[in-house]
Write a protein that holds these residues in place. Structure first.
Motif, PDB file in Angstrom:
ATOM      1  N   TRP A 176       0.844  -1.204   0.000  1.00  0.00           N
ATOM      2  CA  TRP A 176       0.000   0.000   0.000  1.00  0.00           C
ATOM      3  C   TRP A 176       0.872   1.245   0.000  1.00  0.00           C
ATOM      4  O   TRP A 176       0.464   2.279   0.519  1.00  0.00           O
ATOM      5  CB  TRP A 176      -0.924  -0.009   1.235  1.00  0.00           C
ATOM      6  N   LEU A 210      -0.313   4.804  -0.812  1.00  0.00           N
ATOM      7  CA  LEU A 210      -1.273   5.541   0.034  1.00  0.00           C
ATOM      8  C   LEU A 210      -0.565   6.640   0.821  1.00  0.00           C
ATOM      9  O   LEU A 210       0.568   6.451   1.270  1.00  0.00           O
ATOM     10  CB  LEU A 210      -1.931   4.598   1.039  1.00  0.00           C
ATOM     11  N   THR A 265      -0.953   2.390   7.198  1.00  0.00           N
ATOM     12  CA  THR A 265      -1.981   1.354   7.250  1.00  0.00           C
ATOM     13  C   THR A 265      -1.962   0.612   8.589  1.00  0.00           C
ATOM     14  O   THR A 265      -0.902   0.397   9.174  1.00  0.00           O
ATOM     15  CB  THR A 265      -1.782   0.310   6.125  1.00  0.00           C
ATOM     16  N   PRO A 275      -6.883  -1.570   5.711  1.00  0.00           N
ATOM     17  CA  PRO A 275      -7.174  -2.626   4.734  1.00  0.00           C
ATOM     18  C   PRO A 275      -7.621  -3.880   5.481  1.00  0.00           C
ATOM     19  O   PRO A 275      -6.799  -4.637   5.984  1.00  0.00           O
ATOM     20  CB  PRO A 275      -5.810  -2.845   4.059  1.00  0.00           C
ATOM     21  N   LEU A 302      -7.595  -0.882  -3.554  1.00  0.00           N
ATOM     22  CA  LEU A 302      -6.770   0.321  -3.369  1.00  0.00           C
ATOM     23  C   LEU A 302      -7.619   1.579  -3.548  1.00  0.00           C
ATOM     24  O   LEU A 302      -7.506   2.537  -2.780  1.00  0.00           O
ATOM     25  CB  LEU A 302      -5.609   0.308  -4.379  1.00  0.00           C
ATOM     26  N   GLN A 343      -8.213   4.437  -0.846  1.00  0.00           N
ATOM     27  CA  GLN A 343      -7.837   5.837  -1.112  1.00  0.00           C
ATOM     28  C   GLN A 343      -9.024   6.773  -0.893  1.00  0.00           C
ATOM     29  O   GLN A 343      -8.900   7.818  -0.275  1.00  0.00           O
ATOM     30  CB  GLN A 343      -7.369   5.985  -2.565  1.00  0.00           C
ATOM     31  N   THR A 396      -0.136  -4.866   5.683  1.00  0.00           N
ATOM     32  CA  THR A 396      -0.420  -3.787   6.637  1.00  0.00           C
ATOM     33  C   THR A 396       0.859  -3.372   7.377  1.00  0.00           C
ATOM     34  O   THR A 396       1.713  -4.213   7.656  1.00  0.00           O
ATOM     35  CB  THR A 396      -1.528  -4.226   7.630  1.00  0.00           C
TER      36      THR A 396
END
Ligand code: URA
Length: 425
Positions: free
Chosen positions: A75, A78, A82, A111, A144, A148, A197
Protein backbone atom coordinates in the motif's frame (compact mmCIF):
# COMPACT_ATOMS: atom_id res chain seq x y z
CA UNK A 1 12.29 -33.08 -11.60
CA UNK A 2 14.00 -34.74 -8.67
CA UNK A 3 12.95 -33.43 -5.25
CA UNK A 4 15.54 -32.49 -2.59
CA UNK A 5 13.60 -34.18 0.26
CA UNK A 6 11.21 -37.04 0.87
CA UNK A 7 8.03 -36.19 2.80
CA UNK A 8 8.42 -39.36 4.89
CA UNK A 9 11.76 -38.16 6.27
CA UNK A 10 10.28 -34.81 7.25
CA UNK A 11 7.31 -36.49 8.95
CA UNK A 12 9.59 -38.82 10.91
CA UNK A 13 11.83 -35.92 11.98
CA UNK A 14 8.86 -34.20 13.62
CA UNK A 15 7.38 -37.48 14.88
CA UNK A 16 10.67 -38.07 16.73
CA UNK A 17 10.52 -34.57 18.26
CA UNK A 18 13.39 -33.15 16.24
CA UNK A 19 13.59 -29.71 14.66
CA UNK A 20 12.81 -29.20 10.98
CA UNK A 21 15.46 -27.28 9.04
CA UNK A 22 14.62 -24.10 7.12
CA UNK A 23 15.04 -25.85 3.79
CA UNK A 24 12.85 -28.78 4.87
CA UNK A 25 10.08 -26.33 5.82
CA UNK A 26 10.39 -24.31 2.60
CA UNK A 27 10.25 -27.47 0.55
CA UNK A 28 7.37 -29.20 2.31
CA UNK A 29 5.04 -26.18 2.00
CA UNK A 30 5.96 -25.56 -1.62
CA UNK A 31 5.75 -29.25 -2.52
CA UNK A 32 2.34 -29.51 -0.83
CA UNK A 33 1.00 -26.59 -2.88
CA UNK A 34 2.44 -28.22 -6.04
CA UNK A 35 0.72 -31.51 -5.17
CA UNK A 36 4.01 -33.41 -4.70
CA UNK A 37 3.36 -33.93 -0.98
CA UNK A 38 0.05 -35.78 -0.68
CA UNK A 39 -2.79 -34.83 1.70
CA UNK A 40 -2.19 -37.96 3.80
CA UNK A 41 1.49 -37.03 4.22
CA UNK A 42 0.72 -33.44 5.17
CA UNK A 43 -1.98 -34.72 7.58
CA UNK A 44 0.62 -36.85 9.35
CA UNK A 45 3.04 -33.93 9.54
CA UNK A 46 0.33 -31.60 10.90
CA UNK A 47 -0.56 -34.14 13.59
CA UNK A 48 3.15 -34.50 14.51
CA UNK A 49 3.36 -30.69 14.80
CA UNK A 50 0.20 -30.61 16.93
CA UNK A 51 1.62 -33.26 19.27
CA UNK A 52 5.28 -32.19 19.36
CA UNK A 53 5.16 -28.45 18.63
CA UNK A 54 7.59 -26.20 16.81
CA UNK A 55 10.14 -23.72 18.17
CA UNK A 56 9.98 -20.05 17.28
CA UNK A 57 12.45 -20.38 14.37
CA UNK A 58 10.39 -23.19 12.86
CA UNK A 59 7.11 -21.26 13.29
CA UNK A 60 8.60 -18.16 11.71
CA UNK A 61 10.00 -20.11 8.74
CA UNK A 62 6.70 -22.02 8.30
CA UNK A 63 4.86 -18.66 8.23
CA UNK A 64 7.31 -17.22 5.68
CA UNK A 65 6.91 -20.29 3.48
CA UNK A 66 3.12 -19.83 3.55
CA UNK A 67 3.49 -16.11 2.68
CA UNK A 68 5.84 -16.99 -0.19
CA UNK A 69 3.26 -19.38 -1.63
CA UNK A 70 1.34 -16.35 -2.96
CA UNK A 71 1.34 -12.63 -3.59
CA UNK A 72 2.23 -9.89 -1.14
CA UNK A 73 0.18 -6.74 -1.27
CA UNK A 74 1.64 -3.30 -0.76
CA UNK A 75 0.00 0.00 0.00
CA UNK A 76 3.03 2.24 -0.53
CA UNK A 77 1.08 4.54 -2.82
CA UNK A 78 -1.27 5.54 0.03
CA UNK A 79 -0.67 8.84 1.79
CA UNK A 80 -1.75 7.41 5.18
CA UNK A 81 -0.15 4.68 7.32
CA UNK A 82 -1.98 1.35 7.25
CA UNK A 83 -3.25 -0.55 10.27
CA UNK A 84 -5.48 -3.61 10.58
CA UNK A 85 -7.21 -5.48 13.37
CA UNK A 86 -7.73 -9.22 13.52
CA UNK A 87 -10.02 -11.01 15.93
CA UNK A 88 -9.70 -14.74 16.50
CA UNK A 89 -13.49 -14.83 16.46
CA UNK A 90 -16.36 -14.96 18.87
CA UNK A 91 -20.10 -14.61 19.39
CA UNK A 92 -21.62 -11.20 18.67
CA UNK A 93 -18.17 -9.90 17.68
CA UNK A 94 -19.16 -7.22 15.19
CA UNK A 95 -16.37 -4.83 16.26
CA UNK A 96 -14.76 -4.64 12.79
CA UNK A 97 -17.88 -2.96 11.38
CA UNK A 98 -17.78 0.24 13.44
CA UNK A 99 -13.99 0.05 14.03
CA UNK A 100 -12.74 0.21 10.41
CA UNK A 101 -14.61 3.43 9.46
CA UNK A 102 -13.87 4.90 12.90
CA UNK A 103 -10.11 4.45 12.55
CA UNK A 104 -10.33 5.79 8.97
CA UNK A 105 -12.15 8.87 10.29
CA UNK A 106 -9.25 9.41 12.70
CA UNK A 107 -6.61 9.45 9.96
CA UNK A 108 -5.26 5.91 9.33
CA UNK A 109 -5.95 3.61 6.37
CA UNK A 110 -7.57 0.26 7.24
CA UNK A 111 -7.17 -2.63 4.73
CA UNK A 112 -9.44 -5.12 6.46
CA UNK A 113 -9.34 -8.47 4.66
CA UNK A 114 -11.98 -10.56 6.39
CA UNK A 115 -13.44 -14.03 6.45
CA UNK A 116 -16.75 -15.83 6.68
CA UNK A 117 -18.21 -17.57 9.69
CA UNK A 118 -17.71 -21.28 10.18
CA UNK A 119 -19.31 -23.12 13.08
CA UNK A 120 -20.57 -21.09 16.01
CA UNK A 121 -18.54 -17.91 15.35
CA UNK A 122 -19.77 -15.30 12.90
CA UNK A 123 -17.80 -13.86 9.98
CA UNK A 124 -17.49 -10.20 9.01
CA UNK A 125 -18.24 -10.82 5.32
CA UNK A 126 -21.52 -12.61 6.12
CA UNK A 127 -22.55 -9.64 8.27
CA UNK A 128 -21.67 -7.04 5.63
CA UNK A 129 -23.52 -9.05 2.98
CA UNK A 130 -26.75 -8.42 4.91
CA UNK A 131 -26.51 -4.90 3.42
CA UNK A 132 -28.38 -4.72 0.10
CA UNK A 133 -25.99 -4.70 -2.87
CA UNK A 134 -22.74 -4.88 -0.85
CA UNK A 135 -19.97 -6.80 -2.62
CA UNK A 136 -17.21 -8.70 -0.73
CA UNK A 137 -14.97 -9.60 -3.69
CA UNK A 138 -12.82 -6.79 -5.03
CA UNK A 139 -9.82 -6.79 -7.35
CA UNK A 140 -6.56 -5.42 -5.89
CA UNK A 141 -7.09 -2.21 -7.89
CA UNK A 142 -10.64 -1.80 -6.53
CA UNK A 143 -9.38 -2.42 -3.01
CA UNK A 144 -6.77 0.32 -3.37
CA UNK A 145 -9.35 2.73 -4.79
CA UNK A 146 -11.80 2.16 -1.90
CA UNK A 147 -8.93 2.62 0.57
CA UNK A 148 -7.84 5.84 -1.11
CA UNK A 149 -11.36 7.25 -1.33
CA UNK A 150 -12.84 6.06 1.97
CA UNK A 151 -9.85 5.32 4.26
CA UNK A 152 -11.09 1.78 4.95
CA UNK A 153 -12.04 -1.30 2.98
CA UNK A 154 -13.62 -4.48 4.30
CA UNK A 155 -13.42 -7.28 1.72
CA UNK A 156 -12.58 -10.92 1.05
CA UNK A 157 -8.93 -11.96 0.77
CA UNK A 158 -8.21 -12.80 -2.87
CA UNK A 159 -7.22 -16.32 -3.91
CA UNK A 160 -3.63 -15.18 -4.50
CA UNK A 161 -3.00 -14.42 -0.81
CA UNK A 162 -1.23 -17.27 1.06
CA UNK A 163 -2.73 -20.10 -1.06
CA UNK A 164 -0.80 -22.61 1.08
CA UNK A 165 -2.98 -21.58 4.03
CA UNK A 166 -6.20 -22.23 2.12
CA UNK A 167 -5.09 -25.79 1.39
CA UNK A 168 -3.64 -26.39 4.84
CA UNK A 169 -6.65 -24.93 6.67
CA UNK A 170 -9.08 -27.17 4.76
CA UNK A 171 -6.94 -30.19 5.67
CA UNK A 172 -6.62 -29.18 9.34
CA UNK A 173 -10.39 -28.82 9.53
CA UNK A 174 -10.92 -32.49 8.66
CA UNK A 175 -7.93 -33.98 10.53
CA UNK A 176 -8.52 -32.49 14.01
CA UNK A 177 -5.35 -30.41 13.73
CA UNK A 178 -6.84 -26.91 13.94
CA UNK A 179 -6.08 -26.46 17.64
CA UNK A 180 -2.28 -26.22 17.48
CA UNK A 181 -0.79 -22.86 18.44
CA UNK A 182 2.04 -22.96 15.80
CA UNK A 183 -0.52 -23.79 13.09
CA UNK A 184 -3.11 -21.20 14.17
CA UNK A 185 -0.48 -18.47 14.59
CA UNK A 186 1.17 -19.15 11.22
CA UNK A 187 -2.20 -19.39 9.47
CA UNK A 188 -3.45 -16.04 10.77
CA UNK A 189 -0.14 -14.19 10.52
CA UNK A 190 0.76 -15.42 7.01
CA UNK A 191 -2.42 -13.79 5.70
CA UNK A 192 -1.98 -10.61 7.73
CA UNK A 193 1.69 -10.17 6.75
CA UNK A 194 0.93 -10.93 3.06
CA UNK A 195 -1.87 -8.36 3.23
CA UNK A 196 0.86 -5.72 3.62
CA UNK A 197 -0.42 -3.79 6.64
CA UNK A 198 2.13 -1.62 8.43
CA UNK A 199 0.66 -2.20 11.88
CA UNK A 200 -1.63 -4.84 13.33
CA UNK A 201 -3.71 -5.18 16.49
CA UNK A 202 -4.72 -8.71 17.38
CA UNK A 203 -7.84 -9.31 19.45
CA UNK A 204 -7.29 -12.80 20.84
CA UNK A 205 -10.49 -14.06 22.41
CA UNK A 206 -10.63 -16.26 25.48
CA UNK A 207 -13.48 -17.92 27.36
CA UNK A 208 -16.05 -20.58 26.47
CA UNK A 209 -17.07 -18.94 23.14
CA UNK A 210 -13.48 -18.61 21.87
CA UNK A 211 -11.16 -20.85 19.94
CA UNK A 212 -8.71 -20.85 22.88
CA UNK A 213 -10.97 -21.06 25.90
CA UNK A 214 -8.20 -21.11 28.54
CA UNK A 215 -6.64 -17.66 29.15
CA UNK A 216 -3.12 -19.16 29.40
CA UNK A 217 -3.42 -20.72 25.95
CA UNK A 218 -4.88 -17.52 24.50
CA UNK A 219 -1.91 -15.60 25.93
CA UNK A 220 0.53 -18.05 24.39
CA UNK A 221 -1.18 -17.73 21.01
CA UNK A 222 -1.10 -13.94 21.33
CA UNK A 223 2.63 -13.93 22.19
CA UNK A 224 3.46 -16.24 19.29
CA UNK A 225 1.56 -14.03 16.83
CA UNK A 226 3.08 -10.78 18.15
CA UNK A 227 6.56 -12.27 17.74
CA UNK A 228 5.79 -13.36 14.17
CA UNK A 229 4.46 -9.91 13.28
CA UNK A 230 7.46 -8.12 14.75
CA UNK A 231 9.93 -10.40 12.98
CA UNK A 232 8.20 -9.53 9.71
CA UNK A 233 8.50 -5.80 10.39
CA UNK A 234 4.80 -5.28 11.20
CA UNK A 235 4.13 -3.25 14.38
CA UNK A 236 2.08 -5.86 16.18
CA UNK A 237 0.33 -5.86 19.55
CA UNK A 238 -2.30 -8.13 21.00
CA UNK A 239 -5.12 -7.76 23.47
CA UNK A 240 -6.52 -10.90 25.05
CA UNK A 241 -10.22 -10.15 25.51
CA UNK A 242 -13.26 -11.81 27.05
CA UNK A 243 -15.46 -14.19 25.09
CA UNK A 244 -17.17 -15.97 27.99
CA UNK A 245 -20.29 -13.83 27.38
CA UNK A 246 -21.52 -12.71 23.92
CA UNK A 247 -20.41 -9.22 22.90
CA UNK A 248 -23.23 -6.69 22.74
CA UNK A 249 -26.91 -7.52 22.56
CA UNK A 250 -27.15 -9.26 19.18
CA UNK A 251 -25.71 -12.28 17.38
CA UNK A 252 -26.55 -12.88 13.72
CA UNK A 253 -25.76 -11.05 10.51
CA UNK A 254 -28.31 -8.25 9.92
CA UNK A 255 -28.93 -7.88 13.67
CA UNK A 256 -25.22 -7.22 14.18
CA UNK A 257 -25.12 -4.67 11.34
CA UNK A 258 -28.02 -2.86 13.05
CA UNK A 259 -26.12 -2.77 16.34
CA UNK A 260 -22.93 -1.56 14.60
CA UNK A 261 -24.89 1.31 13.04
CA UNK A 262 -26.18 2.22 16.51
CA UNK A 263 -22.55 2.50 17.66
CA UNK A 264 -21.70 4.70 14.65
CA UNK A 265 -24.68 6.89 15.58
CA UNK A 266 -23.15 7.46 19.01
CA UNK A 267 -25.23 4.81 20.88
CA UNK A 268 -24.95 1.02 21.14
CA UNK A 269 -24.19 -1.39 24.00
CA UNK A 270 -21.53 -0.34 26.50
CA UNK A 271 -19.17 -3.32 25.96
CA UNK A 272 -19.17 -2.85 22.17
CA UNK A 273 -18.47 0.87 22.46
CA UNK A 274 -15.73 0.28 25.06
CA UNK A 275 -13.93 -2.42 23.04
CA UNK A 276 -14.28 -0.45 19.79
CA UNK A 277 -12.67 2.62 21.41
CA UNK A 278 -9.88 0.61 23.08
CA UNK A 279 -9.00 -1.12 19.79
CA UNK A 280 -9.25 2.14 17.81
CA UNK A 281 -6.79 3.85 20.19
CA UNK A 282 -4.39 0.88 19.97
CA UNK A 283 -4.59 0.91 16.17
CA UNK A 284 -3.98 4.66 15.88
CA UNK A 285 -1.11 4.51 18.34
CA UNK A 286 0.52 1.55 16.55
CA UNK A 287 0.13 3.39 13.22
CA UNK A 288 1.65 6.53 14.73
CA UNK A 289 -1.46 8.61 13.93
CA UNK A 290 -2.29 11.31 16.45
CA UNK A 291 -5.26 12.93 14.72
CA UNK A 292 -8.78 12.90 16.04
CA UNK A 293 -9.90 11.21 19.25
CA UNK A 294 -12.09 8.18 18.33
CA UNK A 295 -14.71 9.14 20.92
CA UNK A 296 -15.16 12.47 19.15
CA UNK A 297 -15.35 10.75 15.74
CA UNK A 298 -18.24 8.60 17.01
CA UNK A 299 -20.03 11.65 18.42
CA UNK A 300 -19.55 14.09 15.54
CA UNK A 301 -20.76 11.74 12.79
CA UNK A 302 -17.42 11.49 10.95
CA UNK A 303 -17.12 7.73 11.61
CA UNK A 304 -20.68 7.29 10.28
CA UNK A 305 -19.80 9.35 7.23
CA UNK A 306 -16.83 7.02 6.50
CA UNK A 307 -19.09 3.96 6.98
CA UNK A 308 -21.63 5.27 4.45
CA UNK A 309 -18.91 6.03 1.91
CA UNK A 310 -17.26 2.64 2.41
CA UNK A 311 -20.55 0.74 2.04
CA UNK A 312 -21.56 2.72 -1.08
CA UNK A 313 -18.11 2.26 -2.68
CA UNK A 314 -18.70 -1.50 -2.61
CA UNK A 315 -22.17 -1.33 -4.15
CA UNK A 316 -24.08 -1.31 -0.85
CA UNK A 317 -27.02 0.94 -0.03
CA UNK A 318 -26.44 2.36 3.45
CA UNK A 319 -30.09 3.55 3.57
CA UNK A 320 -31.73 0.27 2.52
CA UNK A 321 -33.73 -1.41 5.32
CA UNK A 322 -31.86 -4.40 6.73
CA UNK A 323 -33.37 -7.86 6.12
CA UNK A 324 -35.61 -9.22 8.87
CA UNK A 325 -36.32 -12.88 9.62
CA UNK A 326 -39.86 -14.09 8.89
CA UNK A 327 -40.47 -15.53 12.36
CA UNK A 328 -39.60 -14.65 15.97
CA UNK A 329 -39.80 -16.49 19.26
CA UNK A 330 -39.21 -15.01 22.70
CA UNK A 331 -37.59 -17.00 25.52
CA UNK A 332 -38.38 -15.77 29.03
CA UNK A 333 -36.51 -15.97 32.32
CA UNK A 334 -37.41 -19.03 34.39
CA UNK A 335 -36.46 -17.33 37.66
CA UNK A 336 -36.13 -13.86 39.16
CA UNK A 337 -32.75 -12.46 40.20
CA UNK A 338 -29.41 -11.18 39.02
CA UNK A 339 -27.90 -12.91 35.99
CA UNK A 340 -24.56 -14.47 36.90
CA UNK A 341 -23.34 -16.02 33.60
CA UNK A 342 -24.42 -16.23 29.95
CA UNK A 343 -22.56 -18.92 28.02
CA UNK A 344 -21.24 -17.42 24.76
CA UNK A 345 -20.68 -20.82 23.14
CA UNK A 346 -24.31 -21.84 23.71
CA UNK A 347 -25.60 -18.52 22.33
CA UNK A 348 -23.28 -18.97 19.32
CA UNK A 349 -24.51 -22.50 18.64
CA UNK A 350 -28.14 -21.39 18.93
CA UNK A 351 -27.48 -18.49 16.49
CA UNK A 352 -25.90 -20.91 14.06
CA UNK A 353 -28.83 -23.35 14.37
CA UNK A 354 -31.25 -20.52 13.57
CA UNK A 355 -29.58 -20.26 10.14
CA UNK A 356 -27.12 -17.41 10.72
CA UNK A 357 -24.07 -19.67 10.25
CA UNK A 358 -23.04 -22.54 8.02
CA UNK A 359 -21.99 -26.12 8.63
CA UNK A 360 -20.03 -26.49 5.43
CA UNK A 361 -17.99 -23.98 3.46
CA UNK A 362 -20.03 -22.46 0.65
CA UNK A 363 -23.45 -22.84 2.30
CA UNK A 364 -25.82 -19.85 2.21
CA UNK A 365 -26.62 -18.09 5.47
CA UNK A 366 -29.88 -16.35 6.46
CA UNK A 367 -29.25 -12.60 6.72
CA UNK A 368 -32.07 -12.02 9.22
CA UNK A 369 -31.46 -15.04 11.50
CA UNK A 370 -30.00 -14.61 14.96
CA UNK A 371 -30.63 -13.73 18.58
CA UNK A 372 -31.46 -10.51 20.41
CA UNK A 373 -30.30 -10.56 24.02
CA UNK A 374 -32.50 -8.62 26.44
CA UNK A 375 -30.45 -8.99 29.64
CA UNK A 376 -26.80 -9.80 30.40
CA UNK A 377 -24.75 -10.80 33.48
CA UNK A 378 -25.16 -8.11 36.12
CA UNK A 379 -28.76 -7.29 35.05
CA UNK A 380 -31.65 -8.19 37.33
CA UNK A 381 -34.67 -9.83 35.71
CA UNK A 382 -38.11 -10.99 36.87
CA UNK A 383 -39.44 -14.49 36.20
CA UNK A 384 -41.29 -14.37 32.85
CA UNK A 385 -39.48 -11.29 31.50
CA UNK A 386 -37.85 -11.72 28.06
CA UNK A 387 -34.26 -13.01 27.95
CA UNK A 388 -33.77 -13.77 24.26
CA UNK A 389 -35.69 -13.22 21.02
CA UNK A 390 -34.87 -15.84 18.39
CA UNK A 391 -35.12 -14.83 14.70
CA UNK A 392 -35.30 -17.25 11.78
CA UNK A 393 -36.98 -17.67 8.40
CA UNK A 394 -37.70 -21.29 9.34
CA UNK A 395 -39.70 -21.82 12.56
CA UNK A 396 -38.66 -25.50 12.49
CA UNK A 397 -35.23 -24.30 13.64
CA UNK A 398 -36.53 -22.82 16.92
CA UNK A 399 -36.61 -26.08 18.90
CA UNK A 400 -32.94 -26.94 18.26
CA UNK A 401 -31.89 -23.38 19.00
CA UNK A 402 -33.88 -23.44 22.25
CA UNK A 403 -32.23 -26.68 23.30
CA UNK A 404 -28.78 -25.15 22.63
CA UNK A 405 -29.70 -22.34 25.02
CA UNK A 406 -30.81 -24.65 27.81
CA UNK A 407 -28.83 -23.74 30.94
CA UNK A 408 -26.97 -20.92 29.10
CA UNK A 409 -28.04 -18.39 31.73
CA UNK A 410 -27.44 -18.83 35.45
CA UNK A 411 -28.45 -16.62 38.37
CA UNK A 412 -26.45 -15.46 41.38
CA UNK A 413 -23.22 -13.54 41.88
CA UNK A 414 -21.83 -12.18 38.57
CA UNK A 415 -18.99 -14.33 37.29
CA UNK A 416 -17.29 -13.15 34.15
CA UNK A 417 -13.89 -12.32 32.73
CA UNK A 418 -12.81 -8.67 32.59
CA UNK A 419 -13.30 -7.26 29.07
CA UNK A 420 -9.51 -6.88 28.66
CA UNK A 421 -7.76 -9.92 30.12
CA UNK A 422 -4.20 -9.06 29.03
CA UNK A 423 -2.15 -6.92 26.64
CA UNK A 424 0.93 -8.19 24.83
CA UNK A 425 3.27 -5.64 23.28
N1 URA B 1 -8.22 -18.39 11.77
C1 URA B 1 -7.34 -18.64 10.80
O1 URA B 1 -7.24 -17.90 9.82
N2 URA B 1 -6.54 -19.73 10.92
C2 URA B 1 -6.60 -20.55 11.97
O2 URA B 1 -5.85 -21.49 12.02
C3 URA B 1 -7.53 -20.28 12.97
C4 URA B 1 -8.34 -19.18 12.84
Amino acid sequence: MSEPFAAVEIISTKRDRNELTDSQIDWVIDAYVRGVVADEQMSALLMAILLNGMNSREISRWTDAMINSGERMNWNSLARPTVDKHSTGGVGDKITLPLAPLVAACGAAVPQLSGRGLGHTGGTLDKMEAITGWRASLSNEEMLKVLQDCGAVICAAGSGLAPADKKLYALRDVTATVQAIPLIASSIMSKKIAEGTGALILDVKTGNGAFMSAPEQAKELAKTMVELGKRAGVKTRALVTAMDVPLGLTAGNALEVRESIEVLQGGGPKDIVELTLILAREMLDAAGVTGKDPEVALRDGSAMDHWRRMVSAQGGDPDAPLPKAKEKLTISAEASGEISTMNALQVGIATWRLGAGRERQGEKVQAGAGIEIHAKPGDTVKEGSPLFTLHSDEPARFERAKSALSGAVTFGKVERLPLIVDRID
